[in-house]
Design a protein around this motif. Structure first.
Motif, mmCIF file in Angstrom:
data_model
loop_
_atom_site.group_PDB
_atom_site.id
_atom_site.type_symbol
_atom_site.label_atom_id
_atom_site.label_comp_id
_atom_site.label_asym_id
_atom_site.label_seq_id
_atom_site.Cartn_x
_atom_site.Cartn_y
_atom_site.Cartn_z
ATOM 1 N N GLU A 284 0.828 -1.204 0.000
ATOM 2 C CA GLU A 284 0.000 0.000 0.000
ATOM 3 C C GLU A 284 0.864 1.257 0.000
ATOM 4 O OE1 GLU A 284 -0.390 -2.621 2.021
ATOM 5 O OE2 GLU A 284 -2.159 -3.436 1.001
ATOM 6 N N GLN A 285 1.943 1.242 0.783
ATOM 7 C CA GLN A 285 2.861 2.382 0.786
ATOM 8 C C GLN A 285 3.527 2.558 -0.571
ATOM 9 O OE1 GLN A 285 5.202 1.031 4.146
ATOM 10 N NE2 GLN A 285 4.388 2.645 5.474
ATOM 11 N N SER A 286 3.826 1.442 -1.212
ATOM 12 C CA SER A 286 4.440 1.509 -2.536
ATOM 13 C C SER A 286 3.496 2.141 -3.540
ATOM 14 C CB SER A 286 4.833 0.104 -3.003
ATOM 15 O OG SER A 286 5.359 0.129 -4.309
ATOM 16 N N LEU A 287 2.236 1.744 -3.513
ATOM 17 C CA LEU A 287 1.254 2.342 -4.418
ATOM 18 C C LEU A 287 1.153 3.842 -4.206
ATOM 19 C CD1 LEU A 287 -1.672 -0.255 -4.333
ATOM 20 C CD2 LEU A 287 -0.423 0.454 -6.372
ATOM 21 N N GLU A 288 1.152 4.259 -2.962
ATOM 22 C CA GLU A 288 1.041 5.686 -2.674
ATOM 23 C C GLU A 288 2.273 6.445 -3.166
ATOM 24 O OE1 GLU A 288 -0.854 9.049 -1.675
ATOM 25 O OE2 GLU A 288 -1.679 7.007 -1.662
ATOM 26 N N ALA A 289 3.446 5.830 -3.007
ATOM 27 C CA ALA A 289 4.675 6.476 -3.470
ATOM 28 C C ALA A 289 4.670 6.600 -4.996
ATOM 29 C CB ALA A 289 5.887 5.677 -3.008
ATOM 30 N N ILE A 290 4.206 5.576 -5.674
ATOM 31 C CA ILE A 290 4.156 5.625 -7.137
ATOM 32 C C ILE A 290 3.120 6.657 -7.590
ATOM 33 C CG2 ILE A 290 3.599 4.313 -9.222
ATOM 34 C CD1 ILE A 290 4.736 1.831 -7.797
ATOM 35 N N ARG A 291 2.035 6.762 -6.861
ATOM 36 C CA ARG A 291 1.040 7.789 -7.192
ATOM 37 C C ARG A 291 1.681 9.173 -7.123
ATOM 38 N NH1 ARG A 291 -2.489 6.131 -3.967
ATOM 39 N NH2 ARG A 291 -3.775 4.962 -5.445
ATOM 40 N N GLY A 292 2.556 9.368 -6.154
ATOM 41 C CA GLY A 292 3.277 10.627 -6.062
ATOM 42 C C GLY A 292 4.209 10.841 -7.241
ATOM 43 N N GLN A 293 4.821 9.761 -7.742
ATOM 44 C CA GLN A 293 5.670 9.866 -8.932
ATOM 45 C C GLN A 293 4.853 10.278 -10.153
ATOM 46 O OE1 GLN A 293 7.690 6.102 -9.265
ATOM 47 N NE2 GLN A 293 9.075 6.520 -7.545
ATOM 48 N N PHE A 294 3.659 9.735 -10.281
ATOM 49 C CA PHE A 294 2.770 10.126 -11.380
ATOM 50 C C PHE A 294 2.469 11.623 -11.314
ATOM 51 C CE2 PHE A 294 1.962 5.721 -12.333
ATOM 52 C CZ PHE A 294 1.431 5.708 -13.610
ATOM 53 N N ASP A 295 2.216 12.114 -10.105
ATOM 54 C CA ASP A 295 1.927 13.544 -9.956
ATOM 55 C C ASP A 295 3.118 14.391 -10.406
ATOM 56 O OD1 ASP A 295 -0.552 12.898 -8.937
ATOM 57 O OD2 ASP A 295 0.052 13.131 -6.828
ATOM 58 N N LYS A 296 4.315 13.978 -10.033
ATOM 59 C CA LYS A 296 5.519 14.720 -10.424
ATOM 60 C C LYS A 296 5.744 14.656 -11.927
ATOM 61 C CE LYS A 296 7.761 14.003 -5.952
ATOM 62 N NZ LYS A 296 8.860 13.287 -5.229
ATOM 63 N N LEU A 297 5.453 13.498 -12.532
ATOM 64 C CA LEU A 297 5.568 13.396 -13.984
ATOM 65 C C LEU A 297 4.590 14.342 -14.668
ATOM 66 C CD1 LEU A 297 6.744 11.921 -16.499
ATOM 67 C CD2 LEU A 297 4.843 10.291 -16.267
ATOM 68 N N GLY A 298 3.381 14.406 -14.153
ATOM 69 C CA GLY A 298 2.397 15.320 -14.733
ATOM 70 C C GLY A 298 2.849 16.770 -14.654
ATOM 71 N N LYS A 299 3.455 17.141 -13.528
ATOM 72 C CA LYS A 299 3.952 18.510 -13.387
ATOM 73 C C LYS A 299 5.099 18.773 -14.360
ATOM 74 C CE LYS A 299 5.734 21.866 -10.077
ATOM 75 N NZ LYS A 299 6.787 22.320 -11.020
ATOM 76 N N ALA A 300 6.003 17.782 -14.498
ATOM 77 C CA ALA A 300 7.126 17.952 -15.420
ATOM 78 C C ALA A 300 6.629 18.140 -16.849
ATOM 79 C CB ALA A 300 8.071 16.753 -15.333
ATOM 80 N N CYS A 301 5.614 17.384 -17.232
ATOM 81 C CA CYS A 301 5.056 17.532 -18.578
ATOM 82 C C CYS A 301 4.403 18.900 -18.748
ATOM 83 C CB CYS A 301 4.048 16.419 -18.853
ATOM 84 S SG CYS A 301 4.808 14.800 -19.142
ATOM 85 N N ALA A 302 3.664 19.327 -17.737
ATOM 86 C CA ALA A 302 3.027 20.640 -17.818
ATOM 87 C C ALA A 302 4.068 21.749 -17.949
ATOM 88 C CB ALA A 302 2.156 20.862 -16.584
ATOM 89 N N ASP A 303 5.194 21.581 -17.265
ATOM 90 C CA ASP A 303 6.241 22.606 -17.300
ATOM 91 C C ASP A 303 6.842 22.775 -18.692
ATOM 92 O OD1 ASP A 303 5.882 23.131 -14.630
ATOM 93 O OD2 ASP A 303 7.616 21.972 -13.947
ATOM 94 N N VAL A 304 6.865 21.691 -19.489
ATOM 95 C CA VAL A 304 7.438 21.792 -20.840
ATOM 96 C C VAL A 304 6.348 21.878 -21.903
ATOM 97 C CG1 VAL A 304 9.522 20.561 -20.132
ATOM 98 C CG2 VAL A 304 7.651 19.280 -21.189
ATOM 99 N N GLY A 305 5.095 22.024 -21.468
ATOM 100 C CA GLY A 305 3.997 22.191 -22.409
ATOM 101 C C GLY A 305 3.598 20.923 -23.121
ATOM 102 N N ARG A 306 3.688 19.801 -22.421
ATOM 103 C CA ARG A 306 3.349 18.524 -23.041
ATOM 104 C C ARG A 306 2.246 17.843 -22.265
ATOM 105 N NH1 ARG A 306 7.514 13.509 -24.451
ATOM 106 N NH2 ARG A 306 6.076 12.409 -25.832
ATOM 107 N N ASP A 307 1.368 17.148 -22.975
ATOM 108 C CA ASP A 307 0.300 16.374 -22.352
ATOM 109 C C ASP A 307 0.895 15.086 -21.801
ATOM 110 O OD1 ASP A 307 -1.923 14.926 -21.617
ATOM 111 O OD2 ASP A 307 -2.987 15.192 -23.523
ATOM 112 N N VAL A 308 0.735 14.849 -20.513
ATOM 113 C CA VAL A 308 1.300 13.656 -19.887
ATOM 114 C C VAL A 308 0.740 12.370 -20.497
ATOM 115 C CG1 VAL A 308 -0.423 13.513 -18.039
ATOM 116 C CG2 VAL A 308 1.913 12.644 -17.648
#
Length: 300
Positions: free
Chosen positions: A209-233
């Motif tokens: 369960e902790q692993s799933l939550e940590a990966i969910r956080g990675q998804f959020d960071k990936l989405g932010k990185a894509c938004a920062d460069v103007g790309r759809d995640v």
């Protein structure tokens, strides 16, 4: 997009003593992609057989017809963008456009310092990110432009020619392994896929369960990185390399279906399983593994 299932075949068998048959079997089982590690040696396998990734993939390309092939992952630890580009273009040609390049910043330990003097300190995480930050954009250019001249802090290329380029256009896809902010920005800018193994801090002592939550956080960071460069995640495939989270998805068919369902719900497009190797960290029942390969996706 429906979930895809792929495998990693560690390069530990001689080609004519079962190595070739394993890649062909991966194709017969219907795996989307068969990857191999791009290392000079690795962990508990350091004192045993270990063959080169790109020659192995070239042989696998000649021995198969449909399955995609790739590294998971290549790093700057012992690669140079100019020579790597030439080899990848050749491999993409031999395979008729079936190659994916898994690529990341690499890590310390194992074979990371093989090409360095004994008195040289290992790269720090910041230095690895620095090298990767220059390596990946240059490799992108080398695979898409006929001739590249470049002079950076860590790499140089002078009229490096790569004609006719990749079979896949504009180049073969990059699957970028990253969890830190700089790596995620590179994935957002240059990747066709993003790769994670989960959170290494949770692997040994955490819960699924902790692993799933940590990966969910990675998804959020990936989405932010894509938004920062103007790309759809959503333009990036999301790939999970298993074997490094607290879960044990190869313990049984049902365990895998449960694991895959939870991770597909997070947003993964592809789950990668290590081909079982008895007596190692990747030991598992091969019959269960093959049943997963042929039947599990239908359960999802």
């Amino acid at each position: 997009m429906s979930l895809r299932l792929s495998t990693v075949i560690l390069p530990v068998r001689r080609w004519h003593e079962g190595g070739k048959e394993r890649w062909q079997r991966a194709e017969d089982l219907g795996f989307h992609t068969a990857y191999t590690y791009d290392h000079l040696s690795w962990r508990t396998f350091r004192d045993g057989p270990w063959f080169g990734a790109l020659p192995t993939l070239t042989a696998a390309a000649a021995a198969t017809e449909r399955i995609r092939l790739g590294t998971l992952v290549t790093s700057p630890n012992f690669r140079h963008p100019v020579t790597l580009a030439k080899e990848l273009i050749t491999l993409d040609d031999v395979s008729n456009g079936r190659i994916t390049l898994g690529i990341g910043a690499g890590g310390n330990g194992f074979d990371a310092a093989t090409l360095r003097r004994a008195d040289e300190e290992p790269w720090t995480p910041r230095e690895r990110a620095d090298y990767f930050g220059e390596f990946l954009p240059l490799l992108d250019r080398l695979l898409t432009e006929d001739s590249v001249t470049y002079e950076g802090e860590r790499y140089a290329a002078y009229e490096a020619r790569n004609i006719p380029g990749c079979v896949q256009r504009p180049r073969l896809p990059f699957a970028v392994a990253a969890t830190g902010p700089r790596g995620l920005r590179l994935a957002a800018r240059h990747g066709q896929a993003w790769v994670t193994t989960g959170d290494p801090k949770i692997s040994a002592t955490g819960t699924p369960e902790q692993s799933l939550e940590a990966i969910r956080g990675q998804f959020d960071k990936l989405g932010k990185a894509c938004a920062d460069v103007g790309r759809d995640v959503e333009e990036l495939d999301k790939v999970l390399l298993t074997g490094f989270t607290p879960d044990r998805p190869l313990d049984s068919f049902d365990a895998f279906v449960d694991f895959a369902g939870k991770h597909a719900a997070l947003g993964f497009d592809e789950i990668v399983l290590h081909w079982p190797l008895p007596g190692t960290d990747f030991g598992a029942d091969e019959k269960v593994f093959e049943r997963i390969a042929t039947e599990a996706l239908a359960q999802l």
